[in-house]
Motif scaffolding. Structure first.
Motif, PDB file in Angstrom:
ATOM      1  N   ALA A 186       0.828  -1.204   0.000  1.00 50.75           N
ATOM      2  CA  ALA A 186       0.000   0.000   0.000  1.00 50.75           C
ATOM      3  C   ALA A 186       0.865   1.258   0.000  1.00 50.75           C
ATOM      4  CB  ALA A 186      -0.936   0.000   1.208  1.00 50.75           C
ATOM      5  N   GLY A 187       1.936   1.256   0.807  1.00 47.80           N
ATOM      6  CA  GLY A 187       2.822   2.414   0.854  1.00 47.80           C
ATOM      7  C   GLY A 187       3.510   2.677  -0.463  1.00 47.80           C
ATOM      8  N   VAL A 188       3.997   1.620  -1.112  1.00 47.86           N
ATOM      9  CA  VAL A 188       4.669   1.776  -2.402  1.00 47.86           C
ATOM     10  C   VAL A 188       3.687   2.266  -3.467  1.00 47.86           C
ATOM     11  CG1 VAL A 188       5.786   0.503  -4.280  1.00 47.86           C
ATOM     12  CG2 VAL A 188       6.484   0.097  -1.909  1.00 47.86           C
ATOM     13  N   LEU A 189       2.474   1.736  -3.463  1.00 47.51           N
ATOM     14  CA  LEU A 189       1.478   2.151  -4.455  1.00 47.51           C
ATOM     15  C   LEU A 189       1.075   3.609  -4.291  1.00 47.51           C
ATOM     16  CD1 LEU A 189      -0.842  -0.994  -4.447  1.00 47.51           C
ATOM     17  CD2 LEU A 189       0.624  -0.235  -6.320  1.00 47.51           C
ATOM     18  N   MET A 190       1.019   4.084  -3.055  1.00 50.15           N
ATOM     19  CA  MET A 190       0.568   5.458  -2.810  1.00 50.15           C
ATOM     20  C   MET A 190       1.687   6.486  -2.909  1.00 50.15           C
ATOM     21  SD  MET A 190      -2.615   5.399  -2.681  1.00 50.15           S
ATOM     22  CE  MET A 190      -2.861   7.115  -2.221  1.00 50.15           C
ATOM     23  N   THR A 191       2.943   6.046  -2.907  1.00 52.07           N
ATOM     24  CA  THR A 191       4.051   7.009  -3.032  1.00 52.07           C
ATOM     25  C   THR A 191       4.597   7.050  -4.455  1.00 52.07           C
ATOM     26  OG1 THR A 191       5.598   5.294  -2.286  1.00 52.07           O
ATOM     27  CG2 THR A 191       4.766   6.819  -0.615  1.00 52.07           C
ATOM     28  N   ALA A 192       3.978   6.302  -5.360  1.00 51.26           N
ATOM     29  CA  ALA A 192       4.419   6.325  -6.755  1.00 51.26           C
ATOM     30  C   ALA A 192       4.133   7.686  -7.381  1.00 51.26           C
ATOM     31  CB  ALA A 192       3.709   5.210  -7.540  1.00 51.26           C
ATOM     32  N   ASP A 193       4.819   7.983  -8.484  1.00 53.31           N
ATOM     33  CA  ASP A 193       4.567   9.243  -9.191  1.00 53.31           C
ATOM     34  C   ASP A 193       3.102   9.343  -9.611  1.00 53.31           C
ATOM     35  OD1 ASP A 193       7.194   9.926  -8.916  1.00 53.31           O
ATOM     36  OD2 ASP A 193       7.790   9.070 -10.840  1.00 53.31           O
ATOM     37  N   ARG A 194       2.529   8.197  -9.931  1.00 49.64           N
ATOM     38  CA  ARG A 194       1.103   8.127 -10.222  1.00 49.64           C
ATOM     39  C   ARG A 194       0.476   7.139  -9.224  1.00 49.64           C
ATOM     40  NH1 ARG A 194      -1.726   6.112 -15.901  1.00 49.64           N
ATOM     41  NH2 ARG A 194      -3.902   6.508 -15.254  1.00 49.64           N
ATOM     42  N   PRO A 195      -0.093   7.622  -8.138  1.00 42.85           N
ATOM     43  CA  PRO A 195      -0.619   6.732  -7.092  1.00 42.85           C
ATOM     44  C   PRO A 195      -1.705   5.788  -7.618  1.00 42.85           C
ATOM     45  CG  PRO A 195      -0.467   8.982  -6.297  1.00 42.85           C
ATOM     46  CD  PRO A 195      -0.246   9.041  -7.774  1.00 42.85           C
ATOM     47  N   HIS A 196      -1.830   4.658  -6.936  1.00 42.99           N
ATOM     48  CA  HIS A 196      -2.831   3.655  -7.302  1.00 42.99           C
ATOM     49  C   HIS A 196      -3.710   3.384  -6.069  1.00 42.99           C
ATOM     50  CE1 HIS A 196      -0.662   2.809 -11.054  1.00 42.99           C
ATOM     51  NE2 HIS A 196       0.437   2.902 -10.326  1.00 42.99           N
ATOM     52  N   PRO A 197      -4.667   4.266  -5.793  1.00 36.16           N
ATOM     53  CA  PRO A 197      -5.437   4.145  -4.541  1.00 36.16           C
ATOM     54  C   PRO A 197      -6.322   2.905  -4.476  1.00 36.16           C
ATOM     55  CG  PRO A 197      -6.352   5.875  -5.942  1.00 36.16           C
ATOM     56  CD  PRO A 197      -5.069   5.456  -6.577  1.00 36.16           C
ATOM     57  N   TRP A 198      -6.882   2.472  -5.617  1.00 31.64           N
ATOM     58  CA  TRP A 198      -7.761   1.302  -5.575  1.00 31.64           C
ATOM     59  C   TRP A 198      -6.980   0.054  -5.193  1.00 31.64           C
ATOM     60  CZ3 TRP A 198     -12.911   1.615  -5.669  1.00 31.64           C
ATOM     61  CH2 TRP A 198     -13.495   2.767  -6.192  1.00 31.64           C
ATOM     62  N   GLN A 199      -5.835  -0.131  -5.809  1.00 31.56           N
ATOM     63  CA  GLN A 199      -5.017  -1.294  -5.473  1.00 31.56           C
ATOM     64  C   GLN A 199      -4.487  -1.198  -4.041  1.00 31.56           C
ATOM     65  OE1 GLN A 199      -4.939   0.550  -8.188  1.00 31.56           O
ATOM     66  NE2 GLN A 199      -4.250  -0.567 -10.007  1.00 31.56           N
ATOM     67  N   ALA A 200      -4.128   0.027  -3.618  1.00 33.63           N
ATOM     68  CA  ALA A 200      -3.650   0.209  -2.247  1.00 33.63           C
ATOM     69  C   ALA A 200      -4.752  -0.090  -1.245  1.00 33.63           C
ATOM     70  CB  ALA A 200      -3.140   1.643  -2.058  1.00 33.63           C
ATOM     71  N   GLY A 201      -5.994   0.284  -1.554  1.00 33.87           N
ATOM     72  CA  GLY A 201      -7.113  -0.023  -0.672  1.00 33.87           C
ATOM     73  C   GLY A 201      -7.324  -1.522  -0.528  1.00 33.87           C
ATOM     74  N   ILE A 202      -7.181  -2.248  -1.641  1.00 28.76           N
ATOM     75  CA  ILE A 202      -7.294  -3.711  -1.579  1.00 28.76           C
ATOM     76  C   ILE A 202      -6.173  -4.301  -0.727  1.00 28.76           C
ATOM     77  CG2 ILE A 202      -7.171  -5.822  -2.962  1.00 28.76           C
ATOM     78  CD1 ILE A 202      -8.491  -4.243  -5.243  1.00 28.76           C
ATOM     79  N   ALA A 203      -4.963  -3.746  -0.874  1.00 28.93           N
ATOM     80  CA  ALA A 203      -3.837  -4.217  -0.059  1.00 28.93           C
ATOM     81  C   ALA A 203      -4.106  -4.000   1.423  1.00 28.93           C
ATOM     82  CB  ALA A 203      -2.556  -3.507  -0.483  1.00 28.93           C
ATOM     83  N   LEU A 204      -4.683  -2.859   1.770  1.00 30.81           N
ATOM     84  CA  LEU A 204      -5.005  -2.599   3.179  1.00 30.81           C
ATOM     85  C   LEU A 204      -6.082  -3.548   3.684  1.00 30.81           C
ATOM     86  CD1 LEU A 204      -4.967   1.315   3.233  1.00 30.81           C
ATOM     87  CD2 LEU A 204      -3.319  -0.234   4.315  1.00 30.81           C
ATOM     88  N   LEU A 255      -9.019   4.347  -0.761  1.00 26.62           N
ATOM     89  CA  LEU A 255      -8.297   3.681   0.324  1.00 26.62           C
ATOM     90  C   LEU A 255      -9.245   3.146   1.399  1.00 26.62           C
ATOM     91  CD1 LEU A 255      -5.290   6.132   0.786  1.00 26.62           C
ATOM     92  CD2 LEU A 255      -5.228   3.854  -0.228  1.00 26.62           C
ATOM     93  N   LEU A 256     -10.447   3.690   1.455  1.00 24.99           N
ATOM     94  CA  LEU A 256     -11.430   3.227   2.441  1.00 24.99           C
ATOM     95  C   LEU A 256     -11.869   1.790   2.188  1.00 24.99           C
ATOM     96  CD1 LEU A 256     -13.638   6.443   2.702  1.00 24.99           C
ATOM     97  CD2 LEU A 256     -11.951   5.628   4.363  1.00 24.99           C
ATOM     98  N   ILE A 257     -11.478   1.234   1.041  1.00 23.82           N
ATOM     99  CA  ILE A 257     -11.748  -0.184   0.785  1.00 23.82           C
ATOM    100  C   ILE A 257     -11.144  -1.046   1.900  1.00 23.82           C
ATOM    101  CG2 ILE A 257     -11.274  -2.107  -0.803  1.00 23.82           C
ATOM    102  CD1 ILE A 257     -11.259  -0.093  -3.063  1.00 23.82           C
ATOM    103  N   GLY A 258     -10.084  -0.546   2.508  1.00 25.91           N
ATOM    104  CA  GLY A 258      -9.436  -1.291   3.584  1.00 25.91           C
ATOM    105  C   GLY A 258     -10.368  -1.630   4.728  1.00 25.91           C
ATOM    106  N   LEU A 259     -11.438  -0.844   4.896  1.00 24.47           N
ATOM    107  CA  LEU A 259     -12.395  -1.109   5.976  1.00 24.47           C
ATOM    108  C   LEU A 259     -13.188  -2.391   5.742  1.00 24.47           C
ATOM    109  CD1 LEU A 259     -13.743   2.519   6.559  1.00 24.47           C
ATOM    110  CD2 LEU A 259     -12.157   1.233   8.008  1.00 24.47           C
ATOM    111  N   LEU A 260     -13.128  -2.933   4.529  1.00 23.39           N
ATOM    112  CA  LEU A 260     -13.812  -4.201   4.257  1.00 23.39           C
ATOM    113  C   LEU A 260     -13.232  -5.344   5.094  1.00 23.39           C
ATOM    114  CD1 LEU A 260     -14.245  -4.151   0.370  1.00 23.39           C
ATOM    115  CD2 LEU A 260     -16.028  -3.935   2.109  1.00 23.39           C
TER     116      LEU A 260
END
Length: 540
Positions: A162-180, A223-228
Motif C-alpha cells: 500500500a505504501g509503495v502504491l501510494m508514493t508512486a509518481d502516479r498513485p494507485h489508490p484502488w489497489q492500495a485499498g485492496i492491499a489494506l 483507500l477506504l476499501i481497507g475497511l472491508l
C-alpha cells in the motif's frame, strides 16, 4: 570524432543491460527480495525443520472446518486471521506438508524486504534503503515471525505494498485499498492505518466542500476499501463459530484460561513500560524522529501520519489491553517496531547525507558522489551495529524444541488415530470465555497444548475429544483423569517433571487423583531417552 571502444561497450551488450537494470527501481527491488530470500533460507532452513507455530497451524484447522461447513467444536486460543485461513489452508490441502507454510511465509518476508527497500528509497534515498534491508535481515523478531509463519509477516507485506502504491509518481489508490483490506484480515492493527486514512479522507473532503478541486478526494477515497477487512473477518468467524465477533473475544478468553489471576495495569504504567522497552534503542528513536521530520518536510504528510498512527496506536492498544487485564506479550511490539525501523532508516540517511554535503562543500566533483558515498557509509554502519549490538543465532534454538516435538509426535499419529476413532467429547461453559471449552472430564486424550490444533488436523478428530494437558495438570491436580482416557507427554514441548512427573515412567504407577479415588497409569509407549510417553488411564 570516433567513439572509444569503452563507450560502445557501455551502450550495447552486457554493459548496457547492467546500466539499464540499475536504473530500474523495480528490478533493484526484485533483486533485493531475491537476496533476502536467499539469506532467509540459509538462516531458517525451512525444509529441515517443522517450524509452524500454533497460530499458523490453527489457520489450517479453520480452513478444514470452513470448507466442510462445520463449526469449531470448542474454543481455540488463536485469533482467526482470514487471510492465513485461506493461504495456509489451501497450501496444506495441496501439499499435506507443514513446511509449505514456512516456505510461503519466507517468500512473504523476502517480498517485504524488497518493498521496504523500494519505499525507503522514495522517502529517504538509497542510503535509507540500505539501512532498512540490513536491519530487517538482522531483526531477530522478524526472523522468528518468518520462521513460524505468523501473521505479522503477511500484514507487513501488504502494508508496504500500500505504501509503495501510494508514493508512486502516479498513485494507485484502488489497489492500495485492496492491499489494506488484505492486511486487515491478517492483523487487526491495520485498523490504525485506517484511522490515518479516514483522517486524510475527511480532511480532503472538507477541503473539497470549501471549493477545492475534487481530484485529490478521488485519489484518496478508494483507500477506504481497507475497511472491508472488518466485515470479511466477521463473515469468516460467523461461518466457523456462528459468532461474527468471535475474533474480538479470543484475547480475553485466552487470558481467562491461561492467566486467570492477571491483574489490571494502569495505562500510564504500561506506557512507562513501553518506554523501558525502547530505552536500549534510544538512538534508534532519535533517528526515527529525524526521519519523521524528513518525511513531513518532503510533503509526505499523509505517509508520516500513517506511520505515526500505526506506531502510537499499537502502544495505546497495549495500554488498553493491560488496563483490561488481557494477556500481552512483547511480540505485540513488533507492529510498532516496523514503522520505527523505517523512520530510523530515513533518519540515518538524512544525517549521513547532511554530513557528506558538509564535507563536500562547494566542490561539484565531490557532490555528485555524495549519494553513493552516503549509501556505502550507511551500509558499513548498519553492518557494524548489527555485528555488535544485535543478538545472533536466535532462530534455530527456538525451532529445535518444536521440531523435536513434532518428530516425536509423528511416530504417535497412527496410535492417536486408533485411540480417537469414534471418540466423542463434550464442552463446558467457562465464565469469561464466550465460546464453549472442551470438557477435560470427557476428552479421550490429553496432549501438549502446542499440538492441539495440529493433532485435530492430522487425525480428523473433533476438538472437544482433545484435552490441553497444560491446563488440566498445571496445578498438579489430576481430578479430571478417569479410566479410558490417555495422556501424551512430550518433554521437548511440555517440559520435564513438575505436574508431568506421574507420566514420566516406563512402568505402571498408581496415582491418587482424589481423596477417595486412584487410577493406574499404564504405558502404551515409552521412550525415556527421547522423553516421549503415551499413557493409558486404567482403574486401580
Amino acid at each position: 570524432p570516433t567513439r572509444r571502444s569503452s563507450d560502445l561497450t557501455c551502450r550495447s551488450g552486457r554493459g548496457a543491460r547492467i546500466l539499464e537494470f540499475t536504473r530500474n527501481p523495480w528490478a533493484l527491488a526484485g533483486f533485493v527480495a531475491l537476496v533476502a530470500a536467499t539469506v532467509l533460507w540459509i538462516v531458517i532452513r525451512p525444509l529441515d525443520h517443522f517450524a509452524s507455530d500454533p497460530d499458523s497451524v490453527a489457520s489450517v484447522l479453520y480452513w478444514q472446518r470452513l470448507i466442510n461447513g462445520q463449526r469449531l467444536e470448542s474454543f481455540v486460543p488463536t485469533t482467526p486471521k482470514p487471510l492465513l485461513t485461506v493461504v495456509y489452508g489451501v497450501l496444506y490441502s495441496l501439499t499435506g506438508d507443514w513446511r509449505a507454510l514456512t516456505v510461503a511465509s519466507l517468500a512473504a518476508g523476502a517480498v517485504s524486504i524488497g518493498l521496504a527497500a523500494r519505499l525507503a528509497t522514495r522517502l529517504g534515498g538509497v542510503a535509507a534503503a540500505v539501512v532498512v534491508v540490513v536491519a530487517m535481515l538482522a531483526w531477530p523478531d522478524f526472523l522468528v515471525e518468518v520462521a513460524h509463519g505468523n501473521s505479522f509477516v503477511w500484514a507487513l507485506m501488504f502494508w508496504l505494498i500500500a505504501g509503495v502504491l501510494m508514493t508512486a509518481d502516479r498513485p494507485h489508490p484502488w489497489q492500495a485499498g485492496i492491499a489494506l483490506a488484505l492486511a486487515g484480515i491478517a492483523r487487526t492493527e491495520t485498523m490504525w492505518l485506517m484511522v490515518a486514512v479516514i483522517c486524510c479522507v475527511a480532511f480532503v473532503a472538507w477541503q473539497t466542500m470549501r471549493g477545492r478541486d475534487r481530484t485529490m478526494l478521488v485519489a484518496v477515497a478508494p483507500l477506504l476499501i481497507g475497511l472491508l477487512a472488518v466485515p470479511l473477518t466477521c463473515l469468516h468467524d460467523l461461518l466457523i463459530t456462528g459468532r461474527p465477533l468471535y475474533w474480538l473475544s479470543v484475547p480475553s478468553a485466552y487470558t481467562t484460561l491461561v492467566t486467570p489471576n492477571l491483574a489490571p495495569i494502569a495505562p500510564f504504567r504500561t506506557i512507562r513500560g513501553a518506554l523501558g522497552h525502547y530505552r536500549p534503542a534510544a538512538p534508534l528513536l532519535i533517528l526515527a524522529a529525524v526521519g519523521l521530520v524528513r518525511v513531513v518536510a518532503s510533503k509526505r504528510r499523509a505517509i508520516a501520519l500513517a506511520l505515526l498512527s500505526l506506531g502510537c496506536g499499537v502502544i495505546l492498544t497495549l495500554a488498553y489491553l493491560s488496563w483490561r487485564a488481557v494477556f500481552v506479550t512483547t511480540r505485540y511490539y513488533e507492529e510498532a517496531d516496523a514503522p520505527t525501523l523505517l523512520l530510523a532508516a530515513i533518519g540515518s540517511a538524512t544525517v549521513l547525507s547532511w554530513l557528506a554535503l558538509r564535507l563536500a562543500g562547494k566542490r561539484p566533483r565531490l557532490n555528485r558522489w555524495v549519494p553513493l558515498a552516503t549509501a556505502a557509509v550507511a551500509a558499513a554502519l548498519a553492518v557494524g551495529v548489527v555485528a555488535v549490538d544485535v543478538p545472533h543465532d536466535v532462530v534455530q534454538p527456538q525451532l529445535v524444541a518444536t521440531s523435536a516435538g513434532y518428530a516425536a509426535l509423528t511416530k504417535q499419529i497412527p496410535a492417536l488415530k486408533t485411540i480417537l476413532t469414534g471418540a466423542k467429547g463434550a464442552t463446558v461453559a467457562v465464565t469469561g470465555v464466550s465460546y464453549p471449552v472442551a470438557d477435560p472430564r470427557a476428552c479421550r486424550i490429553f496432549v501438549p497444548r502446542a499440538f492441539l490444533s495440529l493433532i485435530a488436523v492430522e487425525t480428523g478428530a473433533p476438538l472437544d475429544t482433545l484435552g490441553d494437558s497444560f491446563l488440566a495438570f498445571r496445578d498438579r491436580s489430576y481430578a479430571t483423569l478417569s479410566p479410558g482416557q490417555y495422556v501424551l507427554h512430550i518433554t521437548s514441548v511440555d517440559g520435564v517433571g513438575g505436574s508431568y512427573e506421574p507420566f514420566e515412567h516406563s512402568s505402571q504407577v498408581v496415582l491418587k487423583v482424589a481423596p477417595d479415588r486412584s487410577v493406574r497409569i499404564t504405558p502404551v509407549y515409552a521412550d525415556d531417552a527421547q522423553g516421549v510417553w503415551l499413557m493409558r488411564i486404567d482403574p486401580e
